[in-house]
Design an enzyme around this catalytic site. Structure first.
Site, short mmCIF file in Angstrom:
data_model
loop_
_atom_site.label_atom_id
_atom_site.label_comp_id
_atom_site.label_asym_id
_atom_site.label_seq_id
_atom_site.Cartn_x
_atom_site.Cartn_y
_atom_site.Cartn_z
N GLY A 110 -0.70 2.63 -6.75
CA GLY A 110 0.09 3.26 -7.81
C GLY A 110 1.37 3.90 -7.28
CD GLU B 111 1.26 -5.03 -5.97
OE1 GLU B 111 1.83 -4.84 -7.05
OE2 GLU B 111 1.74 -5.77 -5.08
CB CYS C 279 -9.07 -4.63 -1.09
SG CYS C 279 -8.39 -3.22 -1.97
CG PHE D 66 -12.17 -8.61 6.87
CD1 PHE D 66 -12.85 -7.80 5.97
CD2 PHE D 66 -12.61 -9.91 7.07
CE1 PHE D 66 -13.97 -8.28 5.28
CE2 PHE D 66 -13.73 -10.40 6.39
CZ PHE D 66 -14.40 -9.58 5.50
CB THR E 172 -8.64 -5.56 -7.36
OG1 THR E 172 -7.37 -5.55 -6.70
CG2 THR E 172 -9.35 -6.88 -7.12
CG ASP F 181 -4.47 10.65 -9.02
OD1 ASP F 181 -4.30 9.56 -8.46
OD2 ASP F 181 -5.57 11.25 -9.03
#
Ligand code: NAD
Ligand code: UGA
Length: 478
Positions: free
Chosen positions: A27, A183, A294, A290, A145, A47
């Site tokens: 954001g 995004e 996300c 990784f 997402t 927020d």
């Protein structure tokens, strides 16, 4: 900077006021770039987290809550002009033509789908907030997402408000269009990714709303890079993109382990296969697995969706990508222990890098967490140096406070020099650029010998480290 020729007015008239719910890693930077490139649009980021908002408003730009190269300059240009950060959620929604939902969607911890499905409570809460406070026609944009078909839920919540205009303080009925606009920015390169995106994806079934959002991006994104799809394709494309990227990392890490066993070198293999234009060179860096908030969550979400639709083989295929990643992290910790004569109990180990990648202060799902926890479990004394991660954050992530002496303890070091004192090994876990130019001739004499360098990111100058007296191990090098 902006090229208004690409920006065409929509059936709603030009967007004048945007509200973004969620002032996090997405954001904050996304809205800062929109405000920068669209000086005619008033952008308010809201927020519930008052300290996060206070940090976004901090006059000292080095204290913004998100560290991203170039972000301070963008915020400096627009904050107080057409960009503001606030906790006044209702007022910002009421004033907006377009509301972005950019809230967190972590993996569910309990209940149905625990450990796999996304927890949508924050999306639902923010959709309800929009339903309660919006005025007139509002375009609601899913930036978070989300599992495919979440827009149905958002639409259902908004439709309830739409059917009941008497609940609204304004006389005019309120109506909504829902779009999906996932995004694709990566942390550490967020500003560059937002300013020069490979593509912007807009999914929806209301052509006028789609064009209104496209016209915002049209201020700086070339028209051919703005893709339009239906809602479900857009939602699923985001999960798919992350799954494909993560799958390449697990694939190269799997091959890296085979390289170590056979005498091949994963960097040579990656280069050799990456020159095939069908494969391409990116996302072929072997490493400690990784991290980030996300990849794992989005693949687990995909796995859950596949299971939900009865596609067990597809679910198992993607699940393996996550399993291989966990295996790689445990494997590297075990390897350090093995090389240090099978025990690290009471031994000092300098850990260089704690963030999940370079150029960010984010540690969510960082490989360093699991690897450090394994080493702590083995009784090591860790001295952790990261140029951007605070000791408080490490305490949260490792689940134990710093402690100077004992077994299975860690402390933060202010400098690499401080971290290596009396250490048996250096383990590099984040590819900070400064680790490429470490002065090993100065560091190594501070260590206990025989001393090791474990470079899981392939950033160190191995020749210099060897010359200074270190035994070296690099990921994927046989
Ligand atoms: P984040 O946790 O950094 O930020 C989310 C913010 O939303 C928090 O500050 C939280 O307080 C706020 N929030 C939650 N519910 C709220 C409510 N009802 N009202 C007001 N504020 C509320 O998360 P993030 O990293 O910015 O990710 C947001 C979404 O974007 C996730 O769905 C993520 O998967 C996706 N995404 C993240 C990245 C990334 O690089 N981090 C990249 C692409 C997409
Ligand atoms: C990733 C995607 O790249 C973004 O497109 C996406 O928007 C984002 O997830 C998201 O949805 O959150 P991010 O996690 O910020 O972005 O960073 P990446 O550059 O993708 O790195 C992810 C992890 O993979 C890091 O731990 C990195 O070190 C590791 N990685 C990356 C490798 O180990 N090897 C590689 O070749 C590339």
């Amino acid at each position: 900077m902006s090229s208004p020729s690409n920006a065409s007015p929509s059936a709603f008239g030009p967007i004048r006021s945007i509200c973004c719910i969620g002032a996090g890693y997405v954001g904050g930077p996304t809205m800062a770039v929109i405000a920068d490139r669209c000086p005619g649009i008033k952008v308010t980021v809201v927020d519930l987290n008052a300290s996060r908002i206070a940090a976004w408003n901090d006059p000292d730009l080095s204290r913004l809550p998100v560290y991203e190269p170039g972000l301070d300059a963008v915020v400096a240009r627009c904050r107080g002009r057409n960009l503001s950060f606030s906790t006044e959620v209702s007022a910002a929604i009421a004033a907006a033509d377009m509301v972005f939902l950019s809230v967190n969607t972590p993996t569910k911890l309990k209940g149905v789908g625990a450990g796999q499905a996304s927890d949508l409570r924050w999306i639902e809460a923010s959709a309800r907030e929009v339903a309660a406070c919006a005025q007139g026609h509002t375009i609601v944009v899913e930036k978070s997402t989300l599992p495919v078909r979440t827009a149905e839920t958002v639409q259902a919540i908004l439709a309830a408000a739409q059917r009941n205009p008497s609940d609204q303080s304004a006389a005019a009925p309120c109506t909504f269009s829902v779009l999906s606009n996932p995004e694709f920015l990566a942390e550490g390169t967020a500003v560059a990714d937002l300013e020069h995106p490979d593509r912007v994806l807009i999914g929806g079934d209301d052509p006028a709303a789609i064009e209104a959002l496209a016209s915002v991006y049209g201020h700086w994104v070339p028209a051919e890079r703005i893709l339009r799809t239906n809602l479900w394709s857009s939602e699923l494309s985001k999960l798919t993109a992350n799954a494909f990227l993560a799958q390449r990392i697990s694939s190269i890490n799997a091959i890296g382990a085979l390289c170590e066993a056979t005498g091949a070198d994963v960097h040579e293999v990656a280069h050799a296969i990456g020159t095939d234009s069908r494969i391409g060179p990116k996302f072929l860096k072997a490493g400690p697995g990784f991290g980030g908030s996300c990849f794992q969550k989005d693949i687990l979400n995909l796995v859950y969706l596949c299971g939900h639709y009865g596609l067990q083989e597809v679910a198992a295929y993607w699940q393996a990508v996550v399993e291989l990643n966990g295996w790689q992290q445990h494997r590297l910790a075990r390897l350090v222990v093995q090389r240090l004569f099978g025990t690290v109990t009471g031994k000092r180990i300098a850990v260089f890098g704690f963030a999940f990648k370079a150029d960010t202060n984010d540690t969510r799902e960082a490989p360093a967490i699991r690897i450090c926890q394994d080493l702590l479990e083995e009784g090591a004394q860790l001295a952790i140096y990261d140029p951007k991660v605070s000791s408080a954050q490490m305490t949260d992530d490792l689940g134990q406070p710093p402690q100077a002496q004992g077994e299975g303890v860690w402390r933060a070091a202010e400098t690499p020099e401080e971290a290596v004192r009396q250490a048996d090994a250096v383990v590099i876990l984040t590819e900070w650029a400064s680790f490429a130019s470490l002065d090993w001739s100065m560091l190594v004499p501070q260590m206990r010998h025989p001393a090791w360098l474990f470079d899981t990111r392939s950033v160190a100058d191995l020749a210099a480290a060897r010359a200074a007296g270190l035994q070296v191990w690099r990921v994927g090098m046989g």
